[in-house]
Structure formats: C-alpha cells, structure tokens
Design a protein around this motif. Structure first.
Motif, PDB file in Angstrom:
ATOM      1  N   GLN A   1       0.828  -1.213   0.000  1.00 47.39           N
ATOM      2  CA  GLN A   1       0.000   0.000   0.000  1.00 47.39           C
ATOM      3  C   GLN A   1       0.862   1.262   0.000  1.00 47.39           C
ATOM      4  O   GLN A   1       0.528   2.254  -0.664  1.00 47.39           O
ATOM      5  N   ALA A   2       1.987   1.212   0.733  1.00 47.99           N
ATOM      6  CA  ALA A   2       2.881   2.370   0.774  1.00 47.99           C
ATOM      7  C   ALA A   2       3.614   2.560  -0.554  1.00 47.99           C
ATOM      8  O   ALA A   2       3.859   3.702  -0.979  1.00 47.99           O
ATOM      9  N   LEU A   3       3.974   1.468  -1.211  1.00 49.32           N
ATOM     10  CA  LEU A   3       4.712   1.557  -2.472  1.00 49.32           C
ATOM     11  C   LEU A   3       3.824   1.900  -3.659  1.00 49.32           C
ATOM     12  O   LEU A   3       4.291   2.491  -4.652  1.00 49.32           O
ATOM     13  N   PHE A   4       2.556   1.530  -3.582  1.00 49.40           N
ATOM     14  CA  PHE A   4       1.624   1.743  -4.696  1.00 49.40           C
ATOM     15  C   PHE A   4       0.364   2.456  -4.185  1.00 49.40           C
ATOM     16  O   PHE A   4      -0.742   1.899  -4.218  1.00 49.40           O
ATOM     17  N   PRO A   5       0.497   3.681  -3.691  1.00 47.62           N
ATOM     18  CA  PRO A   5      -0.657   4.364  -3.088  1.00 47.62           C
ATOM     19  C   PRO A   5      -1.780   4.648  -4.081  1.00 47.62           C
ATOM     20  O   PRO A   5      -2.927   4.862  -3.677  1.00 47.62           O
ATOM     21  N   GLU A   6      -1.448   4.654  -5.361  1.00 50.00           N
ATOM     22  CA  GLU A   6      -2.467   4.938  -6.379  1.00 50.00           C
ATOM     23  C   GLU A   6      -3.396   3.761  -6.624  1.00 50.00           C
ATOM     24  O   GLU A   6      -4.454   3.925  -7.262  1.00 50.00           O
ATOM     25  N   ASN A   7      -3.041   2.575  -6.124  1.00 49.11           N
ATOM     26  CA  ASN A   7      -3.868   1.392  -6.336  1.00 49.11           C
ATOM     27  C   ASN A   7      -4.808   1.154  -5.161  1.00 49.11           C
ATOM     28  O   ASN A   7      -4.504   1.497  -4.027  1.00 49.11           O
ATOM     29  N   LYS A   8      -5.935   0.533  -5.445  1.00 47.09           N
ATOM     30  CA  LYS A   8      -6.958   0.330  -4.417  1.00 47.09           C
ATOM     31  C   LYS A   8      -6.716  -0.929  -3.578  1.00 47.09           C
ATOM     32  O   LYS A   8      -7.462  -1.180  -2.638  1.00 47.09           O
ATOM     33  N   GLY A   9      -5.677  -1.693  -3.902  1.00 50.73           N
ATOM     34  CA  GLY A   9      -5.358  -2.879  -3.121  1.00 50.73           C
ATOM     35  C   GLY A   9      -4.227  -3.641  -3.756  1.00 50.73           C
ATOM     36  O   GLY A   9      -3.733  -3.303  -4.846  1.00 50.73           O
ATOM     37  N   TYR A  10      -3.789  -4.715  -3.070  1.00 45.30           N
ATOM     38  CA  TYR A  10      -2.653  -5.511  -3.521  1.00 45.30           C
ATOM     39  C   TYR A  10      -2.924  -6.128  -4.892  1.00 45.30           C
ATOM     40  O   TYR A  10      -2.109  -6.015  -5.827  1.00 45.30           O
ATOM     41  N   LEU A  11      -4.061  -6.800  -5.044  1.00 45.21           N
ATOM     42  CA  LEU A  11      -4.362  -7.432  -6.319  1.00 45.21           C
ATOM     43  C   LEU A  11      -4.446  -6.405  -7.439  1.00 45.21           C
ATOM     44  O   LEU A  11      -4.036  -6.670  -8.580  1.00 45.21           O
ATOM     45  N   ASP A  12      -4.928  -5.234  -7.128  1.00 45.98           N
ATOM     46  CA  ASP A  12      -5.072  -4.195  -8.148  1.00 45.98           C
ATOM     47  C   ASP A  12      -3.729  -3.763  -8.721  1.00 45.98           C
ATOM     48  O   ASP A  12      -3.655  -3.315  -9.874  1.00 45.98           O
ATOM     49  N   VAL A  13      -2.666  -3.878  -7.926  1.00 51.46           N
ATOM     50  CA  VAL A  13      -1.330  -3.566  -8.440  1.00 51.46           C
ATOM     51  C   VAL A  13      -1.020  -4.462  -9.631  1.00 51.46           C
ATOM     52  O   VAL A  13      -0.553  -3.999 -10.685  1.00 51.46           O
TER      53      VAL A  13
END
Length: 448
Positions: free
Chosen positions: A242-254
């Motif tokens: 979540q910290a590395l990919f704040p623009e995504n709504k969740g882990y799978l969304d990355v």
C-alpha cells in the motif's frame, strides 16, 4: 506396448464442493489402468477389462495400496531447497536473512543443476509429478532446472524471478534485462516436450511499476505462458504494498493494472483477501495456491478456503518449500485440515485429494492433460501404501469407508506412503514395493 496396472484406484471428475459427492470421483476397489504410449487408454473394473486384453500381457498388481493421479504442487521454490527449516522469522525478515543469501549461489549453473536434480527427486519421492516452480533472478537457474526436468520427462513449469528494487544488488535485474532474459527463456523452453514457462515477478514490493508492466507485455506477446507471483501473504507485506503503490486500491489491483491476471495466473497464498479481490480473481480465471505448512511456519495466517469457494476461485495445493516445511502434499493436507478447523470450517478428505490432483490441474489450466486418469490423459500416477507404518496399518484396519481411509492418509501420511511414482506410465525412483504386494509378472489370463 501396453502397460497394465491393477489395484484399488481413485480419481476425481469434479470439485466435491460443486457437485454431488458421488459424481465428483470414481473409485474402483479392484480396478485396471491400461496405458499406451504414456497416456491412459482405459480405466475401469478389472473384472470387465481383463477379459479384453491379450492373454500374455503382463499386469502389475498393487495390493494394500491406492492408485491415484500424481500430486500437483502449485507453488514451490526450488532454490530454497537447502534453506528449508530456517528458524525464527516472519515473511519479510525471512527473505532478507535467509532467502536472498541462499539464492545468490544460483548464478552458477552447475550448482543450480545439482540442486534441481535433488529437488526433483524429492518431489517424485513425495508423489508430486507436476509443479509450478520459482527459479531465481539468474537466467542460468531456469536453464538448469528445465535441463534436468526435461531429462526426467516431467511436466514442469518454471520461471526466472523478476526483481528490480528492494532486494540485494546481487539479485537485482532491471525492467529491460528481466524482460529480455524472460523472453529468451520462453522462446527456448516454453512448450518444449512437457515444459512450460511462467513469467515470475517475486512480489509487488520487489518490482517497479515499469517491471510489472513489462511482465504484462510478455503475457501479451506469449498468451499461453503462465504468470506466477505472491499475493496477500502477510499483513506487513500488504501494508508495504500500500505504501509503495498508493495509487492502487489494493494488492491485487497492483497486478491487475499491469495486466497480470488471467487463466494462467497463479497467486501464492491469498491469506488476507477482500471479497472484491476474490471476485476479480473469479472474473479473470486466476488461481490461488493454498500453502498450509508455509502459512503456519511463517505465522502468516489462516487461508479462507470457504471464501474462495464462495467466489468460485480456482485453488490448488502448494508446499512452498522452503518456507513450507515438507515436499509432501500429504503433510500439507494435514495442515490444511487444521487451518480450516481453526477457522471453524471442515475440510473433507475428498476435497483435500481433489485439491491435490484435479484441482491443481484446473488451477494450472492443465485439466485436459493431467489431474485424473481419464482416457487420453498423460499417465502420471502414484501408489499410496496403506501399510507404510505400523500405526497406519493398524488404523486402516479400523476403517470401514473410503472417506475414513482417505482421511487417515491425509492425517498420518507422508513420503513413506508413496511406494511408487509413475511418469508417463514408467516407474521412476527406487521405492520398495513389498508392502503393497506388487506382482510385476502376473498375466491377464486367469487373473480375474
């Protein structure tokens, strides 16, 4: 030439959670398995099939054992073979202190081949005939693995790890070099004999967005390759994502944003999934590898199998060696049952053995080739010895139903129960079969 095997036989036709139990499997107390050119030709009752065979054909008769399809391991790391049972850490610290240093040695292809040889023999001894396997960041690690697997005529899937950040310099590639190395490996190995390739980002924290996008590009260029990574294993890991990919709504969304979901995408663990993520896995046909011994060993959590079933997500079993503590799928079933008990749920032995065979094949999009013993399938199968230990022999004598016998195998079983492993109908390894009463020279004539 025909190869004929006789004995108690079990295989699955469907998920016991989706159809009536009696429709989900076939069980022959005295069955016959007829193999021709490495594939199943016939399966049925010995009393009916023997009469149609030539009188002089030899029949290998396994007694006091159970013939079933080879186990399928949907998540395992061959470079972690020699660091199995490393003490005292949870996921992120475990990677830093044990995994990354161990994987450094796989730049040496000769060393990698030696480990691959031992690793594959361990799988076969445990009754596993197909696996989805992590290599390391080194191209040589995958060349080594596939070279050995090809020699053994195995159906195996493997891939070079992609990591361009948040890992030691000696294990770091770039988005471009990872792409180029993977592309070269795909073109060399994918669909060569029984080998297939998996695009393999380790997990989101060790790949930049650019690298994940390049992985998605590989899937676009080669639509029938696999994608293999980790997902929602550990709560601290999820916070890091979540910290590395704040623009995504969740882990799978990355992963979804980089177009990494699909019918041949397998995500290890999925311990802490939201319903929305399960729905998305279902929509894309993606699969989860359930890794019980690893989840318990690293303290990651208790996989919610009922949630996956509710959203009709494909699930297979994984040992996840070396965080997993055994190559044995039987031992994994033991822990899987206990995990569901802790969740207040029941895992039936029929579901357990489905997940280990046909369920794994469905998760890997290989149900047209392996997973059961229907005519036309590749003849990878094992024989499980009911009398492998004095305790098991005594316990089995008390069993009155198939349900009971399967449960005993899943609770008390391990590598010792696998007395024979067959690949394309040929016996491999050096298991001793006296306990199951193998009769290799029995003739079809009069053997009913």
């Amino acid at each position: 030439m025909l190869k004929i095997y006789r004995g108690e036989i079990l295989h699955f036709l469907a998920d016991p959670a989706k159809v009536d139990l009696e429709q989900s499997y076939q069980h022959f107390e005295d069955g016959l398995l007829v193999i021709e050119d490495g594939k199943v030709k016939q399966l049925g009752e010995a009393s009916s099939l023997l009469a149609a065979l030539p009188d002089d054909v030899e029949v290998t008769h396994y007694q006091n054992g159970l013939i079933m399809p080879g186990f399928i391991d949907t998540h395992i790391h061959y470079p972690q073979t020699e660091m199995i049972a490393s003490y005292g850490e949870q996921l992120l610290e475990w990677l830093e202190n044990y995994t990354f240093p161990a994987e450094r040695r796989f730049e040496d292809e000769a060393y990698a081949k030696d480990v691959a040889e031992f690793f594959l023999d361990q799988l076969l001894d445990a009754g596993t005939t197909t696996a989805l396997v992590f290599g390391t960041v080194h191209k040589a690690s995958v060349d080594a693995f596939f070279t050995v697997a090809q020699q053994k005529k195995l159906r195996m899937i493997c891939g070079k790890v992609l990591m361009d950040r948040n890992c030691p310099d000696f294990l770091t590639d770039t988005a471009e070099t990872g792409f180029n190395d993977s592309k070269a490996l795909i073109e060399k190995w994918h669909n060569t004999d029984r080998l297939q390739y998996a695009v393999t980002p380790r997990f989101a924290p060790t790949s930049s967005r650019e690298q994940l996008d390049k992985a998605g590009e590989l899937l676009s260029l080669y639509p029938d390759v696999y994608m293999h990574t980790h997902l929602c294993e550990n709560k601290k890991e999820i916070e890091w994502v979540q910290a590395l990919f704040p623009e995504n709504k969740g882990y799978l969304d990355v992963y979804d944003q980089s177009k990494l979901l699909g019918r041949r995408s397998v995500f290890a663990h999925g311990v802490h999934l939201h319903d929305e993520e399960c729905q998305r896995l279902n929509e894309t046909g993606s699969a989860i590898a359930f890794c019980p011994t690893s989840n318990l060993f690293l303290g990651s959590g208790l996989f919610n199998l009922k949630q996956a079933e509710a959203f009709d997500v494909n699930v297979g079993m994984g040992t996840d060696v070396g965080a997993g503590t055994s190559f044995s799928i039987l031992r994994s079933l033991n822990e899987a049952y206990k995990i569901q008990q802790l969740r207040g749920e029941k895992l039936t032995p029929f579901k357990s053995f489905y997940l280990s065979t046909l369920g794994g094949a469905v998760a890997l999009d290989l149900e047209d080739k392996i997973g059961n013993l229907e005519p036309g399938k590749e003849a990878d199968f094992i024989v499980l010895d009911y009398h492998a230990t004095p305790l098991m022999e005594r316990r089995i004598r008390q069993c009155k139903t198939l349900h009971e016998k399967l449960f005993v195998l899943s609770m008390l079983g391990d590598e010792r129960n696998v007395c024979a492993t067959h690949v394309l109908g040929e016996k491999v390894g050096e298991r001793v079969d006296e306990k199951v009463g193998e009769k290799a020279g029995e003739k079809a004539e009069g053997s009913t």
